[in-house]
Design an enzyme around this catalytic site. Structure first.
Site, PDB file in Angstrom:
ATOM      1  N   ASP A  33       0.840  -1.200   0.000  1.00 54.91           N
ATOM      2  CA  ASP A  33       0.000   0.000   0.000  1.00 54.91           C
ATOM      3  C   ASP A  33       0.878   1.255   0.000  1.00 54.91           C
ATOM      4  O   ASP A  33       0.377   2.378  -0.039  1.00 54.91           O
ATOM      5  CB  ASP A  33      -1.011  -0.007   1.155  1.00 54.91           C
ATOM      6  CG  ASP A  33      -0.348  -0.108   2.517  1.00 54.91           C
ATOM      7  OD1 ASP A  33       0.890  -0.208   2.591  1.00 54.91           O
ATOM      8  OD2 ASP A  33      -1.082  -0.091   3.523  1.00 54.91           O
ATOM      9  N   ASP A  93      -1.092  -6.009  -0.110  1.00 51.06           N
ATOM     10  CA  ASP A  93      -1.550  -5.386   1.138  1.00 51.06           C
ATOM     11  C   ASP A  93      -3.051  -5.176   1.120  1.00 51.06           C
ATOM     12  O   ASP A  93      -3.595  -4.627   0.150  1.00 51.06           O
ATOM     13  CB  ASP A  93      -0.890  -4.004   1.299  1.00 51.06           C
ATOM     14  CG  ASP A  93       0.399  -4.059   2.087  1.00 51.06           C
ATOM     15  OD1 ASP A  93       0.551  -4.959   2.933  1.00 51.06           O
ATOM     16  OD2 ASP A  93       1.268  -3.187   1.857  1.00 51.06           O
ATOM     17  N   LYS A 117      -1.428  -9.359   2.816  1.00 54.01           N
ATOM     18  CA  LYS A 117      -0.694  -8.935   4.015  1.00 54.01           C
ATOM     19  C   LYS A 117      -1.571  -7.971   4.813  1.00 54.01           C
ATOM     20  O   LYS A 117      -2.227  -7.108   4.230  1.00 54.01           O
ATOM     21  CB  LYS A 117       0.630  -8.256   3.624  1.00 54.01           C
ATOM     22  CG  LYS A 117       1.395  -7.683   4.821  1.00 54.01           C
ATOM     23  CD  LYS A 117       2.858  -7.425   4.510  1.00 54.01           C
ATOM     24  CE  LYS A 117       3.162  -6.127   3.820  1.00 54.01           C
ATOM     25  NZ  LYS A 117       2.731  -4.907   4.532  1.00 54.01           N
ATOM     26  N   GLU A 161      -1.646  -5.552   8.562  1.00 51.75           N
ATOM     27  CA  GLU A 161      -0.840  -4.950   9.623  1.00 51.75           C
ATOM     28  C   GLU A 161      -1.506  -5.168  10.980  1.00 51.75           C
ATOM     29  O   GLU A 161      -2.711  -4.944  11.118  1.00 51.75           O
ATOM     30  CB  GLU A 161      -0.674  -3.441   9.374  1.00 51.75           C
ATOM     31  CG  GLU A 161       0.119  -3.127   8.114  1.00 51.75           C
ATOM     32  CD  GLU A 161       0.336  -1.631   7.907  1.00 51.75           C
ATOM     33  OE1 GLU A 161      -0.035  -0.823   8.787  1.00 51.75           O
ATOM     34  OE2 GLU A 161       0.879  -1.267   6.841  1.00 51.75           O
ATOM     35  N   GLU A 186       8.999  -4.183  10.596  1.00 54.78           N
ATOM     36  CA  GLU A 186       9.462  -2.899  10.050  1.00 54.78           C
ATOM     37  C   GLU A 186      10.027  -1.996  11.144  1.00 54.78           C
ATOM     38  O   GLU A 186       9.378  -1.753  12.165  1.00 54.78           O
ATOM     39  CB  GLU A 186       8.292  -2.205   9.328  1.00 54.78           C
ATOM     40  CG  GLU A 186       8.689  -0.863   8.725  1.00 54.78           C
ATOM     41  CD  GLU A 186       7.708  -0.342   7.682  1.00 54.78           C
ATOM     42  OE1 GLU A 186       6.775  -1.074   7.284  1.00 54.78           O
ATOM     43  OE2 GLU A 186       7.892   0.812   7.256  1.00 54.78           O
TER      44      GLU A 186
HETATM   45  O1  KIV Z   1       3.603  -1.133   1.644  1.00 53.41           O
HETATM   46  C1  KIV Z   1       4.780  -1.514   1.674  1.00 53.41           C
HETATM   47  O2  KIV Z   1       5.585  -1.232   0.767  1.00 53.41           O
HETATM   48  C2  KIV Z   1       5.220  -2.311   2.821  1.00 53.41           C
HETATM   49  C3  KIV Z   1       6.682  -2.576   2.957  1.00 53.41           C
HETATM   50  C4  KIV Z   1       7.390  -1.366   3.400  1.00 53.41           C
HETATM   51  C5  KIV Z   1       6.946  -3.734   3.822  1.00 53.41           C
HETATM   52  O3  KIV Z   1       4.418  -2.711   3.597  1.00 53.41           O
END
Ligand code: KIV
Length: 272
Positions: free
Chosen positions: A52, A91, A121, A123, A190
């Site tokens: 994202d 994401d 993914k 968070e 991260e």
């Molecule tokens: O959105 C993204 O690019 C990420 C990475 C920084 C892991 O989540």
């Protein structure tokens, strides 16, 4: 005469698990479009993340919060068309999974169905457990993301290193173990201290991919535009630039302008 197509060994979540067991490091980069994904996949990257971060680097927003599910599906489907070998992770954007596991499942299903990606993914730790469980129950592989989770930037108030204090570090370890137990196939950590990230990588059996989390983890991820030196105003300590495309592109565009204005372009061989 028969034409033999060379079979590539595709990267799956099982392959990543084997890599961790063998101590082979995992490489991961972002991509948001077909052309870049094709280059990155062809170069041999293990995982492509349709992050994202597209909200920042592709759309120019200050945070990752504004990007929508539709935008993510557009980016992910473009990436998938360029990929032959890498595992594609997408994401789930802000507001499509937090606090509502049914919505989380329908967001994940839309990504999988409409883009052809291989996994999603999310968070967070225990606060998103129900969403992770429901997505996994549909057979969709889930990657976790702990530490500096940019979708929570307004809670943190700053992009500084997370989990430097014992209390937050302990919570992060608990969350990593919970995501492992719930069934995530990997976790991104991260911007946390390297010693903490290494401890997590040792204490959980699934691959730990770091960004700003030191070398003691199972793999590394960077934003492609940062690695290529296109985002010249972004200079965190963890970033290694492999090129200065900002200058290269600026030079190329300037050269083109000069050639057009001076009528050097197009020349006789560049016309019909
Ligand atoms: O959105 C993204 O690019 C990420 C990475 C920084 C892991 O989540």
């Amino acid at each position: 005469m028969s034409v033999h197509k060379v079979e590539v060994k595709k990267v799956t979540t099982h392959v990543l698990q084997e890599m961790k067991l063998k101590g082979e490091k995992i490489s991961m980069l972002t991509a948001y479009d077909y052309t870049m994904a094709k280059i990155v996949d062809g170069a041999g990257i293990d995982i492509i993340l349709v992050g994202d971060s597209a909200s920042n680097v592709m759309a120019g927003y200050e945070t990752t919060l504004p990007i929508t599910l539709e935008h993510m599906i557009y980016h992910a489907s473009s990436v998938v068309r360029g990929v032959n070998r890498s595992l594609v992770v997408v994401d789930l954007p802000f507001g499509t999974y937090q606090g509502n596991s049914k919505e989380a499942l329908s967001s994940a299903i839309r990504i999988m169905k409409e883009s052809g990606a291989h996994s999603v993914k999310l968070e967070g730790g225990k606060e998103i457990r129900e969403s992770v469980e429901r997505i996994l129950s549909a057979g969709i592989p889930v990657m976790g993301h702990l530490g500096l989770t940019p979708q929570s930037i307004y809670k943190f108030g700053t992009y500084v290193v997370r989990a430097k204090e014992d209390e937050e570090a302990t919570r992060l370890i608990e969350d990593a173990k919970l995501l492992e137990k719930t069934g995530c196939f990997a976790i991104v950590l991260e911007k946390i201290p390297a010693t903490l990230a290494e401890k997590v990588a040792k204490e959980v059996s699934i691959p730990i991919i770091g960004i700003g989390a030191g070398g003691g983890v199972d793999g590394q991820v960077l934003v492609l535009h940062d690695l290529l030196g296109m985002t010249n105003e972004f200079n965190p300590r963890f970033l290694r630039r492999y090129h200065n495309l900002f200058e290269e592109i600026t030079g190329a565009v300037k050269g083109y302008i000069v050639d057009v204005k001076s009528t050097d372009f197009p020349n006789k061989s560049e016309q019909y």
